[in-house]
Design an enzyme around this catalytic site. Structure first.
Site, PDB file in Angstrom:
ATOM      1  N   GLU A 183     -10.760   6.924   4.283  1.00  0.00           N
ATOM      2  CA  GLU A 183      -9.732   6.322   5.150  1.00  0.00           C
ATOM      3  C   GLU A 183      -9.822   6.884   6.574  1.00  0.00           C
ATOM      4  O   GLU A 183     -10.920   7.169   7.074  1.00  0.00           O
ATOM      5  CB  GLU A 183      -8.349   6.498   4.522  1.00  0.00           C
ATOM      6  CG  GLU A 183      -8.286   5.832   3.137  1.00  0.00           C
ATOM      7  CD  GLU A 183      -6.893   5.753   2.544  1.00  0.00           C
ATOM      8  OE1 GLU A 183      -5.921   5.543   3.281  1.00  0.00           O
ATOM      9  OE2 GLU A 183      -6.778   5.873   1.299  1.00  0.00           O
ATOM     10  N   ASP A 242       0.855  -1.187   0.000  1.00  0.00           N
ATOM     11  CA  ASP A 242       0.000   0.000   0.000  1.00  0.00           C
ATOM     12  C   ASP A 242       0.899   1.248   0.000  1.00  0.00           C
ATOM     13  O   ASP A 242       2.121   1.169   0.140  1.00  0.00           O
ATOM     14  CB  ASP A 242      -0.983  -0.015   1.180  1.00  0.00           C
ATOM     15  CG  ASP A 242      -2.215   0.844   0.908  1.00  0.00           C
ATOM     16  OD1 ASP A 242      -2.175   1.706   0.009  1.00  0.00           O
ATOM     17  OD2 ASP A 242      -3.243   0.665   1.603  1.00  0.00           O
TER      18      ASP A 242
HETATM   19  C1  BGC Z   1      -5.216   3.051   0.251  1.00  0.00           C
HETATM   20  C2  BGC Z   1      -5.395   1.998  -0.795  1.00  0.00           C
HETATM   21  C3  BGC Z   1      -5.269   2.579  -2.176  1.00  0.00           C
HETATM   22  C4  BGC Z   1      -3.979   3.329  -2.299  1.00  0.00           C
HETATM   23  C5  BGC Z   1      -3.791   3.964  -3.648  1.00  0.00           C
HETATM   24  C6  BGC Z   1      -4.006   3.888  -0.005  1.00  0.00           C
HETATM   25  O1  BGC Z   1      -3.981   4.990   0.868  1.00  0.00           O
HETATM   26  O2  BGC Z   1      -5.112   2.441   1.522  1.00  0.00           O
HETATM   27  O3  BGC Z   1      -6.637   1.381  -0.630  1.00  0.00           O
HETATM   28  O4  BGC Z   1      -5.342   1.551  -3.118  1.00  0.00           O
HETATM   29  O5  BGC Z   1      -3.936   4.344  -1.323  1.00  0.00           O
HETATM   30  O6  BGC Z   1      -4.620   5.052  -3.816  1.00  0.00           O
HETATM   31  C1  BGC Z   2      -3.729   9.800  -2.301  1.00  0.00           C
HETATM   32  C2  BGC Z   2      -4.522   8.574  -1.989  1.00  0.00           C
HETATM   33  C3  BGC Z   2      -3.788   7.796  -0.978  1.00  0.00           C
HETATM   34  C4  BGC Z   2      -3.454   8.648   0.233  1.00  0.00           C
HETATM   35  C5  BGC Z   2      -2.651   7.888   1.218  1.00  0.00           C
HETATM   36  C6  BGC Z   2      -3.478  10.579  -1.038  1.00  0.00           C
HETATM   37  O1  BGC Z   2      -2.738  11.726  -1.310  1.00  0.00           O
HETATM   38  O2  BGC Z   2      -4.422  10.570  -3.206  1.00  0.00           O
HETATM   39  O3  BGC Z   2      -4.747   7.780  -3.098  1.00  0.00           O
HETATM   40  O4  BGC Z   2      -4.569   6.716  -0.616  1.00  0.00           O
HETATM   41  O5  BGC Z   2      -2.784   9.818  -0.127  1.00  0.00           O
HETATM   42  O6  BGC Z   2      -2.346   8.618   2.362  1.00  0.00           O
END
Ligand code: BGC
Ligand code: BGC
Length: 673
Positions: free
Chosen positions: A537, A335
């Site tokens: 998230e 991730d």
């Molecule tokens: C998320 C994932 C996601 C990734 C890419 C992460 O923060 O936990 O689910 O696929 O970002 O965007």
């Molecule tokens: C991205 C997300 C990612 C996240 C993780 C964001 O800046 O756009 O895709 O999941 O950061 O912290």
């Protein structure tokens, strides 16, 4: 369309450059044999097809078995080329020449990672543009571009936004979920993207988690069934077909079971799963077994930990259990910057993660540091060459399975898939099936289209952004008209008879609506659409799951101004609704319906029945969380408000009969102090 359609073969310009580059590399004393010179022949149609020369290397021959192509290609690769394949970079962080120079194997758009302006055409041009850089490398190994198309191709303005997974969990309909996977894949293919970081297979045990809406529900079997269905929809029967994409079940494993307060970063997101192995296997592992049986070829590892060990460092769960015991022979992707959370310095993070079994690292920013660190680790013998070869073998195998070597570029003919009418119809079908009727006293629903006066209120009634939730255009989502679609208010206006009057006031004041004597007018029906505003998230972790004060006020005001009050709740999870339940004659959980919000009205007005069933147990107070599912009281004030699987039919005429439980909000407030 079948895979023989020669529509996406690479043209001649990159091949010439490839030849040039290979000559330079050979002169520089680089190992490996020379690049083949495939002949380019124009077919009668517009497409250009690459025919491998008779002496072309075996890896370019699509008639050979994939295992043979992988062996051949791997045998030609330098360490730098191999490590490049293991590197995934966020698209705004890449200097495009580095794709060629550092042999980068994968790019991604994170949430909100769109091109400007955000149009399907620009997505296609962007992804193809990056791909051209990869095709110019000595071996011409195509990039694999990934996105989170978690409820439709949701970063793309104009794409169909389906209900989030929580709503699909309420439908209990694997065939519907499979068809949504298929439609999502077609829209992705329309922009040249072959890889989806979905479905989420979290079996969520604590709905205070901000990712609850990304899950199908709290039950391992439901999650297994719908997750496998979505995966099959994305991948179809043939991964190499033009309109199928690679799925990525995530986040392995136990992300839905972590303990409140155990996260270093958030309240619960990315925290620690504190259960024994038997529980992990019984609750959290089954969806992965189902996904592998259904054909999973890539899996994303979870930010979370298991009893204190970061999953990204857990060799037992990644290598012994997943790749060994479960026989997973696809590849594991990390991730977002997650290996950086492993204790120790970056060198230790890289060594630990790769040795634990990660095959591709979502770096996502400082790729030069990742590449130099892994190179050093291999040179020092801290990461065995056999582990590198295994990782690259797994990645290449999937790239061959996807047909990327034969069709590295997008087929512009598929652009029309993005936001197509038939996908909109499918999304509307999903919305209708996802609604859960929680209360329907006084036969409030279905509504009569001839209702003379309807008052609609609440910020979520007329807002595509709110009804779509997080992971829509932006990572966190955003209120407002962020993408085309229909709102719930649009649907109500379309449903009523031409003589009916529909008034909308966000905060339910309806100040100008009085009778001749100045008395505030009263509607026959009031519809309040309230609930959560977008989040994603850990930013959505919530201790209270409270309905906002503003929403409570709106509901109370509308109650005073309507003979019958219907409340539609827009939310990613159950909220504490005891403050509005008594006021509402009918209450509908509509989850996060997406771009076809208008379809909510189809069910309110009785064109379709209520069939949705709760994918999550609904708490009476936040103090009941997390539930002890093994010992849930069924009746009384300690029981949940509504059990898992609950959902009325509008023909149920029994009034809701709930126990008197005193001042629940005060109790809840006391319990969280
Ligand atoms: C998320 C994932 C996601 C990734 C890419 C992460 O923060 O936990 O689910 O696929 O970002 O965007
Ligand atoms: C991205 C997300 C990612 C996240 C993780 C964001 O800046 O756009 O895709 O999941 O950061 O912290």
């Amino acid at each position: 369309m079948n895979r023989a359609t020669p529509s996406r073969f690479r043209g001649s310009a990159p091949l010439l450059l490839t030849l040039l580059l290979s000559t330079i590399l050979l002169m520089a004393g680089c190992q490996a044999s020379s690049q083949p010179a495939p002949a380019v022949t124009a077919t009668p149609a517009t497409a250009i097809m690459v025919q491998p020369e008779p002496d072309a290397p075996p890896y370019l021959d699509p008639t050979l078995p994939i295992a043979q192509r992988v062996d051949d290609l791997l045998g030609r690769m330098t360490l730098a080329e191999k490590i490049g394949q293991m590197t995934q970079v966020e698209k705004n962080s890449i200097a495009p020449p580095d794709i060629t120079g550092l042999f980068i194997g994968s790019l991604l758009s994170g949430g909100g990672g769109y091109p400007t302006p955000n149009t399907p055409e620009n997505w296609l041009a962007m992804v193809d543009g990056f791909q051209e850089n990869a095709l110019q490398t000595r071996l011409g190994i195509p990039l694999i571009y990934g996105v989170d198309a978690v409820h439709g191709h949701n970063n793309v303005k104009g794409a169909t936004i389906f209900p989030h997974q929580v709503g699909l969990g309420a439908t209990r309909d694997p065939d519907l979920v499979r068809r949504i996977g298929q439609a999502t894949a077609a829209e992705m293919a329309g922009t040249g993207i072959p890889w989806n970081f979905a479905p989420v297979l979290a079996v969520v045990q604590d709905i205070r988690w901000g990712r609850t809406y990304e899950s199908y529900g709290e039950d391992a079997q439901l999650v297994s069934q719908l997750g496998a269905a979505f995966l099959q929809g994305l991948q179809g029967d043939n991964l190499a077909a033009p309109e199928t994409v690679l799925a990525t079940p995530k986040h392995y494993v136990g992300d839905g079971g972590v303990t409140w307060g155990s996260s270093a970063t958030y309240a619960i997101d990315q925290g620690d799963l504190q259960v024994d192995e038997a529980t992990l296997r019984a609750v959290h592992l089954p969806p992965y077994e189902a996904a592998i049986a259904a054909g999973a070829r890539s899996i994303m590892v979870s930010f979370s930990s298991w009893n204190g060990t970061k999953l990204h460092a857990d060799r037992y769960l990644l290598t012994d259990v997943l790749k060994g015991e479960l026989g997973f022979d696809g590849f594991l992707v990390s991730d977002w910057q997650a290996i950086d959370q492993i204790p120790g310095d970056y060198y230790a993070d890289v060594v630990t993660a790769i040795n634990a079994g990660l095959d591709m690292i979502m770096v996502p920013y400082d790729y030069r540091r990742f590449i130099s660190t892994l190179t050093e680790a291999v040179e020092k013998g801290d990461v065995p060459m056999a582990r590198i070869d295994d990782a690259v073998r797994r990645i290449l195998r999937v790239k061959f399975e996807l047909g990327l070597f034969e069709r590295p570029l997008a087929d512009p003919a598929l652009l029309a898939q993005v936001g197509s009418e038939s996908h909109g119809d499918l999304a509307a079908e999903a919305v209708r099936q996802s609604l859960v009727l929680l209360k329907n006293d006084n036969a409030a629903l279905p509504l009569d289209r001839e209702t003379p006066v309807i008052f609609v209120a609440g910020p979520a009634a007329d807002d595509i952004g709110i009804q779509s939730g997080g992971w829509t255009i932006e990572w966190q989502g955003q209120a407002g008209p962020i993408t085309p679609g229909t709102t719930i208010l649009d649907g109500i206006q379309a449903a009523v008879s031409p003589v009916a009057l529909v008034h909308y006031d966000r905060s339910a004041r309806f100040d100008d609506l009085t009778d001749a004597g100045g008395t505030p007018a009263v509607a026959d029906v009031g519809i309040a659409v309230v609930g959560e505003h977008p989040y994603a998230e850990g930013q959505g972790d919530s201790a209270s799951l409270a309905v906002s004060e503003a929403d409570l006020t709106t509901v109370q005001r509308l109650r005073e101004r309507s003979k019958t009050l219907v409340v539609v709740l827009i939310s990613g999870r159950p909220l504490i609704i005891t403050g509005i339940l008594d006021d509402a004659d009918a209450l509908v959980a509509a989850w996060l319906p997406g771009s076809e919000g208008g379809a909510v009205a189809d069910v309110l007005f009785g064109d379709f029945p209520f069939t949705g069933k709760l994918p999550f147990t609904w708490p009476r107070t936040a103090a009941q969380l997390p539930f002890d599912f093994a010992n849930l009281p069924e009746i009384g004030c300690d029981a949940p408000l509504f059990p898992y699987g609950y959902g009325l039919d509008a023909r149920d005429t029994q009034p809701l009969d709930l126990p008197e439980c005193g001042d629940l909000e005060a109790d809840a407030a006391a319990a969280t102090q």
